[in-house]
Design an enzyme around this catalytic site. Structure first.
Site, PDB file in Angstrom:
ATOM      1  N   THR A 145     -68.455  12.634 -19.493  1.00 34.34           N
ATOM      2  CA  THR A 145     -69.127  11.936 -20.597  1.00 34.34           C
ATOM      3  C   THR A 145     -70.165  12.874 -21.197  1.00 34.34           C
ATOM      4  O   THR A 145     -70.768  13.689 -20.503  1.00 34.34           O
ATOM      5  CB  THR A 145     -69.721  10.583 -20.156  1.00 34.34           C
ATOM      6  OG1 THR A 145     -70.033   9.820 -21.322  1.00 34.34           O
ATOM      7  CG2 THR A 145     -70.975  10.737 -19.296  1.00 34.34           C
ATOM      8  N   HIS A 159     -70.938   5.059 -18.521  1.00 34.06           N
ATOM      9  CA  HIS A 159     -72.007   5.613 -19.371  1.00 34.06           C
ATOM     10  C   HIS A 159     -72.802   4.413 -19.906  1.00 34.06           C
ATOM     11  O   HIS A 159     -72.390   3.786 -20.884  1.00 34.06           O
ATOM     12  CB  HIS A 159     -71.369   6.423 -20.502  1.00 34.06           C
ATOM     13  CG  HIS A 159     -72.331   7.045 -21.469  1.00 34.06           C
ATOM     14  ND1 HIS A 159     -72.079   8.266 -22.058  1.00 34.06           N
ATOM     15  CD2 HIS A 159     -73.526   6.651 -21.982  1.00 34.06           C
ATOM     16  CE1 HIS A 159     -73.081   8.579 -22.879  1.00 34.06           C
ATOM     17  NE2 HIS A 159     -73.958   7.595 -22.862  1.00 34.06           N
ATOM     18  N   CYS A 203     -79.483   7.310 -21.776  1.00 26.50           N
ATOM     19  CA  CYS A 203     -78.381   6.681 -21.057  1.00 26.50           C
ATOM     20  C   CYS A 203     -78.221   7.317 -19.677  1.00 26.50           C
ATOM     21  O   CYS A 203     -78.671   8.426 -19.447  1.00 26.50           O
ATOM     22  CB  CYS A 203     -77.067   6.849 -21.822  1.00 26.50           C
ATOM     23  SG  CYS A 203     -77.068   6.103 -23.455  1.00 26.50           S
TER      24      CYS A 203
END
Lengths: 213, 165
Positions: free
Chosen positions: B26, B49, B32
């Site tokens: 990711t 994620h 995040c």
């Protein structure tokens, strides 16, 4: 898509016009600052997924100079001015008249960072003050903050409010391009205006667009 | 020996699972957090994620489970169990939760990174999943990639290059 279902073509046109006015003033400021012609594309308004939002700025991994500020007041939201690193370097070189400036890798020299912050200040300030004049709404922008990093890491800050309500964001996107800056068409500066979901109703009201119109 | 390796990509507020020899990645984690769950017993792993700490702060009717730390981890565990992984063997590695911008004052938005990390750790603890290693906080974006074969989480940042946890 929740509240986004309510966006018809009239509302999207109104948002596009807001982008036009704001970015138009910002482009004029930039043009004066660098003393050269700056081209501005007609803004587009898109309802996008978060991943699509990253693609608009070159992909989540793409390294950019991003100026971010929060807008408080009648229509809270987030604003970004995003420049590809190559173009940010070029802008700084022009601003401080030093062609040896290099933003490719840290440590960045203080003058370059100040110049970029100032660029962000001037552009976002002129964007938002023209928007405030036009809508007669009170906008209180925070001091812009600068980061040189991945698009994904920078832009998600503008999506926190959206992400609590929806998996989509409404992005008012305006591309800027300097005439003499010899870079390909794909690398442009972007303004992203991201009103928080709760801001659309007061925004449309101020412009005489009623709900359900 | 010419086994084709595919990199499974996970977007924002998204999750997926990977089986060897493939890897899972990711990109552009800021505030995040990327959560990897894997089992040393099987070459299978999951990656989420997440953007926000808890599904309870959601103001929308339908909840995208991958968006929130608490719901994403629970969902990921279930998916891995569905592939025959024993819950009790699961281990975790996490990365992200940065504060990319320094502002005066501490609005909730600015604190979202640390809040995400805290929520991830609380959820892992509640599910009795051991956190093996972490690379969290700071003020840099991260792109991460996990191999379910080597169990290595490769982290790329703009300022610090590549390192492995």
């Amino acid at each position: 898509m929740g509240y986004i279902n309510e966006f018809d073509s009239i509302k999207l046109d109104v948002l596009r016009e807001i982008g036009n006015i704001g970015a138009g003033h910002a482009a004029t400021s930039l043009s004066k600052l660098l003393n050269k012609k700056i081209d501005m594309k007609v803004p587009d308004v898109q309802i996008v997924t978060f991943d699509e939002m990253m693609e608009m700025a070159g992909g989540a991994d793409n390294i950019v100079a991003g100026v971010f500020l929060r807008i408080e007041g009648d229509i809270p939201g987030s604003m970004f001015f995003i420049l590809p690193l190559e173009q940010a370097t070029k802008f700084v070189q022009e601003m401080i008249g030093d062609s040896t400036v290099n933003l490719a890798a840290p440590p960045y020299d203080e003058l370059s960072i100040s110049a970029l912050q100032e660029l962000g200040n001037i552009l976002s300030g002129s964007y938002l003050s023209s928007l405030s004049d036009f809508t007669q709404l009170s906008l209180y922008p925070s001091v812009p903050a600068l980061a040189i990093d991945m698009v994904g890491a920078i832009v998600t800050y503008g999506l926190v409010e959206h992400s609590q309500v929806s998996d989509y964001a409404i992005v008012i996107n305006t591309e800027l391009k300097g005439e003499d800056i010899r870079l390909s068409d794909t690398v442009n500066g972007h303004f992203f205006l991201l009103p928080d979901p709760a801001s659309f109703s007061p925004l449309f009201q101020s412009l005489g667009v009623k709900d359900g119109d | 020996m010419t086994e084709q390796i595919t990199v499974i990509k996970v977007g924002i507020a998204d999750m997926n699972v990977v089986q060897s020899p493939n890897t899972i990645r990711t990109s552009g984690l800021g505030s995040c957090v990327g959560i990897v769950l894997y089992s040393p017993m099987k070459p299978i792993a999951g990656l989420a994620h997440i953007m926000l700490p808890e599904a309870s702060i959601s103001k929308s009717g339908t909840v995208n489970k991958a968006k929130f730390a608490d719901t994403a981890i629970v969902e990921l565990v279930e998916r891995l169990e569905g592939l025959g992984v024993k819950r009790s063997t699961l281990l975790a590695k996490i990365a992200g939760g940065a504060q990319m911008f320094q502002f005066n004052g501490t609005s909730d938005i600015m604190r979202i990174g640390p809040r995400n990390v805290e929520a991830v750790k609380n959820t892992l603890q509640a599910l009795k999943i051991k956190l093996v290693s972490e690379d969290v906080g700071g003020n840099s974006g991260r792109t991460i990639e996990f191999s379910p074969v080597t169990h290595q989480l490769t982290i790329r940042t703009v300022n610090k290059g590549i390192h492995i946890i």
